[in-house]
Design a protein around this motif. Sequence first.
Motif, PDB file in Angstrom:
ATOM      1  N   CYS A  19       0.836  -1.215   0.000  1.00 51.66           N
ATOM      2  CA  CYS A  19       0.000   0.000   0.000  1.00 51.66           C
ATOM      3  C   CYS A  19       0.864   1.256   0.000  1.00 51.66           C
ATOM      4  O   CYS A  19       0.606   2.195  -0.763  1.00 51.66           O
ATOM      5  CB  CYS A  19      -0.922   0.029   1.216  1.00 51.66           C
ATOM      6  N   SER A  22       2.439   1.638  -3.329  1.00 48.01           N
ATOM      7  CA  SER A  22       1.433   2.026  -4.310  1.00 48.01           C
ATOM      8  C   SER A  22       1.106   3.523  -4.195  1.00 48.01           C
ATOM      9  O   SER A  22       0.895   4.196  -5.208  1.00 48.01           O
ATOM     10  CB  SER A  22       0.171   1.201  -4.115  1.00 48.01           C
ATOM     11  N   THR A  34      -0.772  -8.976  -4.395  1.00 47.94           N
ATOM     12  CA  THR A  34      -1.815  -8.950  -3.369  1.00 47.94           C
ATOM     13  C   THR A  34      -2.708 -10.183  -3.429  1.00 47.94           C
ATOM     14  O   THR A  34      -3.133 -10.681  -2.392  1.00 47.94           O
ATOM     15  CB  THR A  34      -2.694  -7.685  -3.480  1.00 47.94           C
ATOM     16  N   GLN A  55      -9.316  -4.076   6.092  1.00 49.94           N
ATOM     17  CA  GLN A  55      -9.202  -2.708   5.596  1.00 49.94           C
ATOM     18  C   GLN A  55      -8.781  -1.742   6.706  1.00 49.94           C
ATOM     19  O   GLN A  55      -7.857  -0.946   6.524  1.00 49.94           O
ATOM     20  CB  GLN A  55     -10.522  -2.242   4.992  1.00 49.94           C
ATOM     21  N   LEU A  58      -5.134  -2.405   7.728  1.00 52.43           N
ATOM     22  CA  LEU A  58      -4.189  -1.908   6.725  1.00 52.43           C
ATOM     23  C   LEU A  58      -4.072  -0.395   6.786  1.00 52.43           C
ATOM     24  O   LEU A  58      -2.966   0.154   6.718  1.00 52.43           O
ATOM     25  CB  LEU A  58      -4.609  -2.341   5.320  1.00 52.43           C
ATOM     26  N   LYS A  59      -5.202   0.286   6.903  1.00 52.37           N
ATOM     27  CA  LYS A  59      -5.168   1.756   6.990  1.00 52.37           C
ATOM     28  C   LYS A  59      -4.344   2.210   8.194  1.00 52.37           C
ATOM     29  O   LYS A  59      -3.529   3.116   8.084  1.00 52.37           O
ATOM     30  CB  LYS A  59      -6.587   2.315   7.074  1.00 52.37           C
ATOM     31  N   VAL A  62      -0.578   1.528   7.465  1.00 51.92           N
ATOM     32  CA  VAL A  62      -0.030   2.430   6.446  1.00 51.92           C
ATOM     33  C   VAL A  62       0.103   3.840   7.013  1.00 51.92           C
ATOM     34  O   VAL A  62       1.103   4.523   6.782  1.00 51.92           O
ATOM     35  CB  VAL A  62      -0.906   2.420   5.165  1.00 51.92           C
ATOM     36  N   LEU A  77      -5.651   6.117  -0.265  1.00 43.55           N
ATOM     37  CA  LEU A  77      -5.440   5.052   0.717  1.00 43.55           C
ATOM     38  C   LEU A  77      -6.749   4.317   0.985  1.00 43.55           C
ATOM     39  O   LEU A  77      -6.776   3.081   1.035  1.00 43.55           O
ATOM     40  CB  LEU A  77      -4.860   5.618   2.011  1.00 43.55           C
ATOM     41  N   ILE A  80      -7.460   2.059  -2.027  1.00 40.39           N
ATOM     42  CA  ILE A  80      -6.578   0.889  -2.088  1.00 40.39           C
ATOM     43  C   ILE A  80      -6.963  -0.148  -1.036  1.00 40.39           C
ATOM     44  O   ILE A  80      -7.067  -1.340  -1.336  1.00 40.39           O
ATOM     45  CB  ILE A  80      -5.100   1.310  -1.903  1.00 40.39           C
ATOM     46  N   THR A  81      -7.199   0.302   0.186  1.00 36.06           N
ATOM     47  CA  THR A  81      -7.534  -0.644   1.252  1.00 36.06           C
ATOM     48  C   THR A  81      -8.926  -1.247   1.044  1.00 36.06           C
ATOM     49  O   THR A  81      -9.146  -2.405   1.366  1.00 36.06           O
ATOM     50  CB  THR A  81      -7.426   0.003   2.643  1.00 36.06           C
TER      51      THR A  81
END
Length: 116
Positions: A19, A22, A34, A55, A58-59, A62, A77, A80-81
């Motif tokens: 992430c 990206s 992924t 999600q 990951l957020k 990141v 972001l 992507i998540t």
Amino acid sequence: MNNLNEHDETLIQELADICCASLTGQEPDFDGRTEKILKSLVMGGLARKADVTLQSELKRRVQDQCSDIALHRSSELNSITKLMQDKFDKISTWESRNPDEKTEAKAANLSSAHDS
């Protein structure tokens, strides 16, 4: 996500790294990498173990890992998540399906359908 084993922890961190890459435009094979990681997480039972969504985890990671970029590109972001969460859900659903037992056997081709 408190109750993860070391393998799942490593895979989720890999997704967070992807992430971040990206967001900076450095991840050339986003889908290929992924997909494999998400499938490993599904097979490891993450959907059953997780106390929060993939999600949101990951957020959080990141934002901690590359906070400057994540702050200025929060919409990207989120996108992507969400994409990763959707893929995870799709793989999870696909892997948990059982064949429908109520469907009848069908003829393999037209001639075998008329032979009986």
